[in-house]
Design an enzyme around this catalytic site. Structure first.
Site, PDB file in Angstrom:
ATOM      1  N   HIS A 277      21.900 -16.715  36.984  1.00 25.77           N
ATOM      2  CA  HIS A 277      22.515 -18.318  36.010  1.00 25.77           C
ATOM      3  C   HIS A 277      20.854 -18.470  36.329  1.00 25.77           C
ATOM      4  O   HIS A 277      21.219 -19.754  36.100  1.00 25.77           O
ATOM      5  CB  HIS A 277      23.150 -19.052  36.930  1.00 25.77           C
ATOM      6  CG  HIS A 277      23.979 -18.618  37.876  1.00 25.77           C
ATOM      7  ND1 HIS A 277      25.041 -19.149  38.579  1.00 25.77           N
ATOM      8  CD2 HIS A 277      25.251 -17.823  37.168  1.00 25.77           C
ATOM      9  CE1 HIS A 277      26.209 -18.628  39.175  1.00 25.77           C
ATOM     10  NE2 HIS A 277      26.503 -17.272  38.312  1.00 25.77           N
ATOM     11  N   PRO A 278      20.296 -18.535  35.021  1.00 28.65           N
ATOM     12  CA  PRO A 278      19.045 -18.706  34.028  1.00 28.65           C
ATOM     13  C   PRO A 278      19.401 -19.786  33.448  1.00 28.65           C
ATOM     14  O   PRO A 278      20.717 -19.846  32.964  1.00 28.65           O
ATOM     15  CB  PRO A 278      18.573 -17.754  33.283  1.00 28.65           C
ATOM     16  CG  PRO A 278      19.325 -16.821  33.116  1.00 28.65           C
ATOM     17  CD  PRO A 278      20.433 -16.521  34.290  1.00 28.65           C
TER      18      PRO A 278
END
Length: 568
Positions: free
Chosen positions: A470-471
């Site tokens: 989930h950057p």
């Protein structure tokens, strides 16, 4: 080939496909959508249960690796990003989580005016077609189909996990994407009639029927062309040949939280020192580009299972063949789910207004690559704190667009982040020790019964934690008073005309949940801003906050208490 369009969109991912559809809908604008990857027409993408394949494939994903992470014993973590039509919505785990209402109110506090929950909720609804129909919170006729897989009917462990949470003193929630996120309940996924509901399937398929949309695959975007502080087009590379295409109106970057800051920096927009070190001429010194990087980490709590009911019996070639055949013929059964059909959101300590820990429950013990974790039957819970304090950055080291950027998350670099992980492990053990799990729960395989002290937990987390992929937050929206703000509230790049960024990099802070749903919402809302449409009317729907959140970590007492935490 035409070289001039009204809008150029870079990246046919979770946001780019939404923009391509919404901007082309009237027929009056000519749109060029550029994608580095290729077609998403593969059973491994379209069949939900096959999710581990595209995520780990060079064909469908950029296989990034982080820099050695100091907080993780210098390990480098895997960071795949979609490189295919649909982007990461074509390779992700399909979990549909909007986040908590307070996450969006936090964005406003961070300077992103106009992005409160009440203003975002109408766009969540516009994007969605919830299998049970629309209500105050859920959409009923949007492009993205959502459901609960097989409604937890194919395995009793899903409900046992929910029951265990209630026995541990936590609330039940019937819809964490609605009135109440906090609690235990069914989990939702972007699966529509048994098929992955990527933004390619949901938005781009219909948009590609329009003559005013051109989609080009296999195109590397090298940089944005800037003239007199205005974006006028992009330089692209196709089959080794470099050419330029131009935008009469705007260039829209939807290359993701790694790709968008990389592209800005390659274009001479970013921190001056980074650009100069990479040999890039500085077009605009914007220090926040690539900074503020955030992510979710997770571990697997794994237990042996006393009863032979888990998916571990379905990992053989014959079972996979039967599941695949049924899916091909009927689009249902075990092939039509991501298998995360129950979940939870809880607060790790008193004094937190909204949840910071998320659980995905899986009736199997396996690794992300789809291999069994151990012989025999087992189950696991994916868990991690979702509101980290740690911040990282992304930066280029070369003017070569083919060279991967450096990615450093700076994971677990604050004392609070370390404490959140300790609380997370102790709370999870307590939940899984409740009576509802007694008929199923065997030996704790991971972390292992000997991991009990703070020091042992810290060491185990450093060695075993993985990215939840989930950057985000690397081109954050905010006010002009914040020197690290990259975008204004309409996702326009500060100091450069005719250039916007629209993807998960625009988030000021990471939400409490998976990122696909909020990314789609951002694109829906940004599309109205681009077109000059009046924003949808804000909702007045209420949201649930634990009444005793300032003094209580949960609303009840555990039947089998194991966790002792000082109250605030």
């Amino acid at each position: 080939m035409n070289t001039t369009y009204d809008y150029i969109i870079v990246g046919a991912g979770s946001a780019g496909c939404v923009l391509a559809d919404r901007l082309s809908a009237s027929g009056e604008h000519y749109i060029l959508l550029l994608e580095a990857g290729g077609s998403d027409r593969s059973i491994f993408i379209q069949m939900p249960t096959a999710l581990s394949y595209p995520m780990n494939s060079e064909k469908y994903a950029w296989q990034f690796e982080t820099q050695p992470e100091a907080g993780l014993d210098s390990r480098s973590l895997h960071c795949p990003r979609g490189r295919v039509l649909g982007g990461s919505s074509s390779i992700n785990g399909m979990v549909y989580v909007r986040g908590h209402a307070c996450d969006y109110d936090e964005w406003v506090e961070q300077g992103a005016e106009g992005w409160s929950y009440q203003e975002c909720l109408p766009y969540f609804r516009r994007a969605e077609s919830w299998i049970h129909g629309e209500d105050t919170y859920r959409g009923g006729d949007g492009p993205v189909g959502t459901c609960n897989g097989n409604d937890m009917e194919l395995n009793p462990l899903y409900q046992a996990f929910i029951d265990a949470g209630q026995q541990a003193g936590y609330p039940k929630t019937d819809d964490y994407n609605g009135y109440q996120q906090e609690g235990f309940g069914p989990m939702h996924m972007t699966v529509d009639k048994g098929i992955r509901a990527s933004t390619s399937n949901a938005y781009l398929r219909r948009a590609m029927k329009r003559s005013n949309l051109t989609v080009r695959k296999g195109v590397v975007t090298r940089k944005v062309l800037i003239k007199n502080k205005q974006a006028i087009g992009v330089e692209i590379e196709v089959g080794g040949k470099v050419q330029s295409v131009y935008a009469n109106t705007e260039v829209l970057l939807s290359a993701g939280s790694v790709g968008s800051p990389q592209l800005l920096q390659l274009s001479g927009i970013g921190p001056k020192a980074v650009l100069e070190q990479a040999g890039i001429a500085v077009k605009h010194d914007l220090p926040g580009v690539g900074e503020n990087l955030q992510d979710h980490l997770e571990v697997y709590f794994q237990y042996a299972c006393h009863q032979p009911i888990t998916l571990n019996s379905k990992l053989g070639l014959i079972s996979k063949g039967l599941i695949g055949t049924r899916w091909i013929l009927q689009k249902d059964g075990l092939g039509a789910t991501n298998h995360f059909e129950s979940c939870a959101f809880i607060r790790s300590r008193a004094g937190l207004k909204w949840p910071n820990i998320q659980y995905h429950f899986l009736p199997a013990a396996m690794r992300y690559d789809g291999q069994a974790a151990f012989d025999g039957h087992g189950f696991q819970v994916h868990v991690g704190p979702n509101k980290p304090q740690s911040r990282g950055r992304i930066w280029i080291t070369s003017a070569d667009p083919h060279q991967k950027p450096n990615i450093e998350f700076n994971y677990i670099s604050t004392e609070q982040d370390k404490q959140d992980w300790r609380d997370c492990i102790r709370l999870t053990r307590e939940i899984l020790a409740q009576p509802a799990m007694d008929d199923y729960r065997g030996e704790e395989i991971q972390p292992g019964a000997d991991i009990t002290s703070d020091e042992a937990m810290d060491a185990w987390v450093r060695q075993n934690v993985e990215s939840a992929y989930h950057p985000s937050c690397t081109c954050k929206m905010g006010s002009d008073n914040d020197p690290m703000t990259v975008l204004n509230k309409d996702c326009q790049v500060r100091g450069i005309d005719s250039l916007r960024v629209i993807d998960s990099s625009v988030f000021p802070t990471i939400p409490n949940g998976n990122l696909n749903a909020p990314t789609i919402m951002v694109a829906e809302k940004a599309a109205d801003a681009i077109l000059g449409n009046t924003p949808l009317s804000p909702s007045n729907a209420p949201t649930w906050i634990a009444p005793q959140w300032e003094t209580e970590q949960r609303n009840g007492a555990a039947q089998r208490p194991m966790f002792h935490q000082q109250r605030k």
